[in-house]
Design a protein around this motif. Structure first.
Motif, PDB file in Angstrom:
ATOM      1  N   MET A  40       0.863  -1.210  -0.180  1.00  0.00           N
ATOM      2  CA  MET A  40       0.153   0.060  -0.045  1.00  0.00           C
ATOM      3  C   MET A  40       0.771   1.237   0.008  1.00  0.00           C
ATOM      4  SD  MET A  40      -2.772   1.225   2.972  1.00  0.00           S
ATOM      5  CE  MET A  40      -3.753  -0.127   2.574  1.00  0.00           C
ATOM      6  N   PRO A  41       0.517   2.059  -0.919  1.00  0.00           N
ATOM      7  CA  PRO A  41       1.405   3.582  -0.857  1.00  0.00           C
ATOM      8  C   PRO A  41       1.269   4.046   0.583  1.00  0.00           C
ATOM      9  CG  PRO A  41       0.147   3.416  -2.892  1.00  0.00           C
ATOM     10  CD  PRO A  41      -0.409   2.170  -1.897  1.00  0.00           C
ATOM     11  N   ILE A  42       2.261   4.808   0.908  1.00  0.00           N
ATOM     12  CA  ILE A  42       2.301   5.710   2.202  1.00  0.00           C
ATOM     13  C   ILE A  42       2.861   7.070   1.920  1.00  0.00           C
ATOM     14  CG2 ILE A  42       3.410   5.703   4.468  1.00  0.00           C
ATOM     15  CD1 ILE A  42       3.801   2.693   4.390  1.00  0.00           C
ATOM     16  N   THR A  43       1.980   7.892   2.572  1.00  0.00           N
ATOM     17  CA  THR A  43       2.401   9.332   2.618  1.00  0.00           C
ATOM     18  C   THR A  43       2.679   9.607   3.994  1.00  0.00           C
ATOM     19  OG1 THR A  43       1.817  11.590   1.881  1.00  0.00           O
ATOM     20  CG2 THR A  43       0.200  10.012   2.567  1.00  0.00           C
ATOM     21  N   ARG A  44       3.024  11.182   4.262  1.00  0.00           N
ATOM     22  CA  ARG A  44       3.335  11.543   5.493  1.00  0.00           C
ATOM     23  C   ARG A  44       2.759  13.109   5.633  1.00  0.00           C
ATOM     24  NH1 ARG A  44       6.885  14.776   3.658  1.00  0.00           N
ATOM     25  NH2 ARG A  44       9.176  14.252   3.231  1.00  0.00           N
ATOM     26  N   LEU A  45       2.360  13.149   6.713  1.00  0.00           N
ATOM     27  CA  LEU A  45       2.156  14.513   7.118  1.00  0.00           C
ATOM     28  C   LEU A  45       2.986  14.937   8.221  1.00  0.00           C
ATOM     29  CD1 LEU A  45      -1.849  14.470   7.877  1.00  0.00           C
ATOM     30  CD2 LEU A  45      -0.908  14.946   6.000  1.00  0.00           C
ATOM     31  N   ALA A  46       4.004  16.051   7.674  1.00  0.00           N
ATOM     32  CA  ALA A  46       5.180  16.168   8.564  1.00  0.00           C
ATOM     33  C   ALA A  46       5.467  17.474   9.162  1.00  0.00           C
ATOM     34  CB  ALA A  46       6.334  15.528   7.656  1.00  0.00           C
ATOM     35  N   PRO A  47       4.511  18.048  10.193  1.00  0.00           N
ATOM     36  CA  PRO A  47       4.809  19.666  10.524  1.00  0.00           C
ATOM     37  C   PRO A  47       5.991  19.445  11.286  1.00  0.00           C
ATOM     38  CG  PRO A  47       3.015  18.157  11.899  1.00  0.00           C
ATOM     39  CD  PRO A  47       3.427  17.247  10.904  1.00  0.00           C
ATOM     40  N   SER A  48       6.585  20.781  11.253  1.00  0.00           N
ATOM     41  CA  SER A  48       7.828  21.043  11.952  1.00  0.00           C
ATOM     42  C   SER A  48       7.234  22.115  13.158  1.00  0.00           C
ATOM     43  CB  SER A  48       8.741  21.671  11.093  1.00  0.00           C
ATOM     44  OG  SER A  48       9.898  21.798  11.960  1.00  0.00           O
ATOM     45  N   PRO A  49       7.437  21.719  14.652  1.00  0.00           N
ATOM     46  CA  PRO A  49       6.895  22.432  15.754  1.00  0.00           C
ATOM     47  C   PRO A  49       7.782  23.656  15.807  1.00  0.00           C
ATOM     48  CG  PRO A  49       7.930  20.670  16.324  1.00  0.00           C
ATOM     49  CD  PRO A  49       8.063  20.617  14.919  1.00  0.00           C
ATOM     50  N   THR A  50       7.925  24.538  14.881  1.00  0.00           N
ATOM     51  CA  THR A  50       8.597  25.784  14.950  1.00  0.00           C
ATOM     52  C   THR A  50       7.753  26.846  14.975  1.00  0.00           C
ATOM     53  OG1 THR A  50       8.891  25.954  12.510  1.00  0.00           O
ATOM     54  CG2 THR A  50      10.812  24.847  13.651  1.00  0.00           C
ATOM     55  N   GLY A  51       6.444  26.751  14.951  1.00  0.00           N
ATOM     56  CA  GLY A  51       5.471  27.637  14.871  1.00  0.00           C
ATOM     57  C   GLY A  51       4.067  27.177  14.915  1.00  0.00           C
ATOM     58  N   ALA A  52       3.078  28.075  15.025  1.00  0.00           N
ATOM     59  CA  ALA A  52       1.775  27.492  14.603  1.00  0.00           C
ATOM     60  C   ALA A  52       1.585  27.432  13.271  1.00  0.00           C
ATOM     61  CB  ALA A  52       0.723  28.531  15.504  1.00  0.00           C
ATOM     62  N   LEU A  53       0.509  26.529  12.902  1.00  0.00           N
ATOM     63  CA  LEU A  53       0.207  26.297  11.545  1.00  0.00           C
ATOM     64  C   LEU A  53      -0.554  27.375  11.148  1.00  0.00           C
ATOM     65  CD1 LEU A  53      -0.820  22.306  11.414  1.00  0.00           C
ATOM     66  CD2 LEU A  53       1.295  23.467  11.222  1.00  0.00           C
ATOM     67  N   HIS A  54      -0.200  27.731  10.022  1.00  0.00           N
ATOM     68  CA  HIS A  54      -0.875  29.044   9.228  1.00  0.00           C
ATOM     69  C   HIS A  54      -1.879  28.586   8.003  1.00  0.00           C
ATOM     70  CE1 HIS A  54       2.075  28.940   5.888  1.00  0.00           C
ATOM     71  NE2 HIS A  54       2.882  29.437   6.864  1.00  0.00           N
ATOM     72  N   LEU A  55      -2.464  29.177   7.457  1.00  0.00           N
ATOM     73  CA  LEU A  55      -3.259  28.980   6.497  1.00  0.00           C
ATOM     74  C   LEU A  55      -2.644  28.314   5.121  1.00  0.00           C
ATOM     75  CD1 LEU A  55      -5.565  31.921   6.336  1.00  0.00           C
ATOM     76  CD2 LEU A  55      -6.091  29.736   7.197  1.00  0.00           C
ATOM     77  N   GLY A  56      -1.499  28.697   4.837  1.00  0.00           N
ATOM     78  CA  GLY A  56      -0.628  27.975   3.883  1.00  0.00           C
ATOM     79  C   GLY A  56      -0.266  26.489   4.133  1.00  0.00           C
ATOM     80  N   ASN A  57       0.081  26.305   5.389  1.00  0.00           N
ATOM     81  CA  ASN A  57       0.310  24.960   5.933  1.00  0.00           C
ATOM     82  C   ASN A  57      -0.942  24.103   5.714  1.00  0.00           C
ATOM     83  OD1 ASN A  57       2.152  26.550   8.544  1.00  0.00           O
ATOM     84  ND2 ASN A  57       3.129  25.505   6.869  1.00  0.00           N
ATOM     85  N   ALA A  58      -2.000  24.770   6.247  1.00  0.00           N
ATOM     86  CA  ALA A  58      -3.189  24.029   6.334  1.00  0.00           C
ATOM     87  C   ALA A  58      -3.956  23.435   4.587  1.00  0.00           C
ATOM     88  CB  ALA A  58      -4.359  24.948   6.778  1.00  0.00           C
ATOM     89  N   ARG A  59      -3.514  24.250   3.973  1.00  0.00           N
ATOM     90  CA  ARG A  59      -3.850  24.001   2.528  1.00  0.00           C
ATOM     91  C   ARG A  59      -2.782  23.132   2.076  1.00  0.00           C
ATOM     92  NH1 ARG A  59      -1.750  26.102  -2.860  1.00  0.00           N
ATOM     93  NH2 ARG A  59      -3.606  25.934  -4.354  1.00  0.00           N
ATOM     94  N   HIS A  68       2.852  39.120   7.617  1.00  0.00           N
ATOM     95  CA  HIS A  68       1.437  39.432   6.719  1.00  0.00           C
ATOM     96  C   HIS A  68       0.477  39.508   7.710  1.00  0.00           C
ATOM     97  CE1 HIS A  68       4.401  37.299   3.563  1.00  0.00           C
ATOM     98  NE2 HIS A  68       4.200  38.290   3.197  1.00  0.00           N
ATOM     99  N   GLY A  69       0.676  39.669   8.883  1.00  0.00           N
ATOM    100  CA  GLY A  69      -0.453  39.533  10.095  1.00  0.00           C
ATOM    101  C   GLY A  69      -0.739  38.118  10.636  1.00  0.00           C
ATOM    102  N   ASP A  70      -1.698  38.019  11.300  1.00  0.00           N
ATOM    103  CA  ASP A  70      -1.888  36.631  12.011  1.00  0.00           C
ATOM    104  C   ASP A  70      -2.628  35.727  11.115  1.00  0.00           C
ATOM    105  OD1 ASP A  70      -2.319  34.771  13.707  1.00  0.00           O
ATOM    106  OD2 ASP A  70      -2.679  35.800  15.473  1.00  0.00           O
ATOM    107  N   THR A  71      -1.988  34.777  10.514  1.00  0.00           N
ATOM    108  CA  THR A  71      -2.687  33.957   9.383  1.00  0.00           C
ATOM    109  C   THR A  71      -2.728  32.426  10.037  1.00  0.00           C
ATOM    110  OG1 THR A  71      -0.881  33.511   8.573  1.00  0.00           O
ATOM    111  CG2 THR A  71      -2.162  35.244   7.591  1.00  0.00           C
ATOM    112  N   ARG A  72      -2.406  32.488  11.415  1.00  0.00           N
ATOM    113  CA  ARG A  72      -2.641  31.084  11.957  1.00  0.00           C
ATOM    114  C   ARG A  72      -4.064  30.666  12.056  1.00  0.00           C
ATOM    115  NH1 ARG A  72      -2.158  31.696  17.370  1.00  0.00           N
ATOM    116  NH2 ARG A  72      -2.748  33.937  17.086  1.00  0.00           N
ATOM    117  N   VAL A  73      -3.980  29.389  11.615  1.00  0.00           N
ATOM    118  CA  VAL A  73      -5.309  28.561  11.870  1.00  0.00           C
ATOM    119  C   VAL A  73      -6.054  28.864  13.214  1.00  0.00           C
ATOM    120  CG1 VAL A  73      -6.402  26.395  11.759  1.00  0.00           C
ATOM    121  CG2 VAL A  73      -4.750  26.841   9.843  1.00  0.00           C
ATOM    122  N   GLY A  74      -5.040  28.813  14.107  1.00  0.00           N
ATOM    123  CA  GLY A  74      -5.608  29.030  15.694  1.00  0.00           C
ATOM    124  C   GLY A  74      -6.076  30.381  15.864  1.00  0.00           C
TER     125      GLY A  74
END
Length: 314
Positions: A1-20, A244-250
């Protein structure tokens, strides 16, 4: 089965670009039956933020994503990276570098149109020299690149050809603290975790030839399939960030904006018609990577206003 990964780096909060990026990756996986693993890439010690990993996991879940394995944390098991460094050193493929950052800056010049520096080769030995890898606070380690072009086909960008020797030279594989570099850790982890489908931002496109080079030196599994997505940028054309201002998902979550509103905005950036709300599951059903616009997305005030509109939380 093919495998992918979601691989966030905890250097800051996720923003809208990360979410996309994460939503597109997750949607492709759920459409095509790939296994999804969650990997926290937390080796960049000085930049790691307290609680950022937990926040990233919570944000991904809040948006509606799930995974089949993990989370795993790179920092908790350095043994595979040290084994790879030991193997590369024994081959003479890497060498110690005593250059300070200021010396590298002084001796190198940025590539045209890029802020990335090409290492001058000041510490490079005349020929491949088998060594023993030792974590030493006085030296970093660099891979010995050859004048060779790495070629791969990308699902978004098309055919890519790059010669790391000419663009960045002998790049780092371990810091003076003995910490493996991003390039080495990702190459090792993708191979040992069976990751063969990689979806990430186009800002990491130049990483793929370097990781391919390391995979070849280490005799790792065949090259994964890649999709490098266009970025979400600010009005100045630079990657989305605090400037660019606050674009965090949070941030939007704290205002009461529901996750379906954020997913709907991401969907409108990804080839789907804009609609008031869309769940992650609905996005996965409707998204088509073939219809993803090739242009980068410019985050505007109108996007911020739309997320905050009166009907967003109704």
């Amino acid at each position: 089965m093919p495998i992918t990964r979601l691989a966030p780096s905890p250097t800051g909060a996720l923003h809208l670009g990360n979410a996309r990026t994460f939503l597109v990756n997750w949607a492709m996986a759920r459409q095509q039956g790939w296994r999804v693993l969650l990997r926290i890439e937390d080796l960049d010690g000085p930049r790691i933020k307290a609680d950022a990993a937990a926040d990233a996991i919570d944000t991904l879940r809040w948006l509606g994503m799930d995974w089949d394995e993990g989370p795993s944390y790179q920092s908790r098991d350095p043994a595979p990276y040290h084994a790879a460094l030991t193997r590369l050193a024994a081959q003479g493929a890497i060498y110690p570098c005593r250059c300070t950052r200021s010396e590298v800056l002084a001796a190198s010049a940025p590539n045209e149109g890029d802020a990335e520096l090409r290492y001058s080769g000041a510490c490079r030995p005349a020929g491949p020299t088998p060594l023993e890898f030792v974590a030493d606070p006085r030296v970093a380690w660099r891979v010995r690149t050859e004048d060779r072009t790495e070629v791969f086909d990308d699902g978004c960008v098309g055919r890519v050809s790059e010669n790391p020797h000419r663009t960045v030279g002998d790049f780092l594989v371990a810091t003076k603290a003995g910490v493996p570099s991003y390039q080495l850790a990702v190459a090792v982890d993708d191979a040992r975790q069976g990751v063969d489908r990689i979806v990430r931002g186009v800002d990491l496109l130049s990483s793929t030839p370097r990781q391919s080079l390391l995979r070849g030196l280490l005799g790792l599994a065949p090259e994964p399939a890649h999709w490098h997505l266009p970025l979400v940028v600010g009005p100045d054309g630079r990657r989305l960030a605090k400037r660019h201002g606050d674009t965090r998902v949070g941030y939007y979550r704290g205002l009461g904006v529901p996750p379906e509103r954020i997913v709907a905005l991401v969907a409108s950036w990804s080839g789907l018609p804009k609609q008031p709300r869309l769940s992650a599951a609905q996005f996965a059903q409707r998204f088509d990577i073939a219809r993803l616009p090739p242009e980068r997305v410019v985050f505007q005030e109108e996007h911020d206003a739309w997320l905050k509109a009166a009907d967003a939380g109704s």
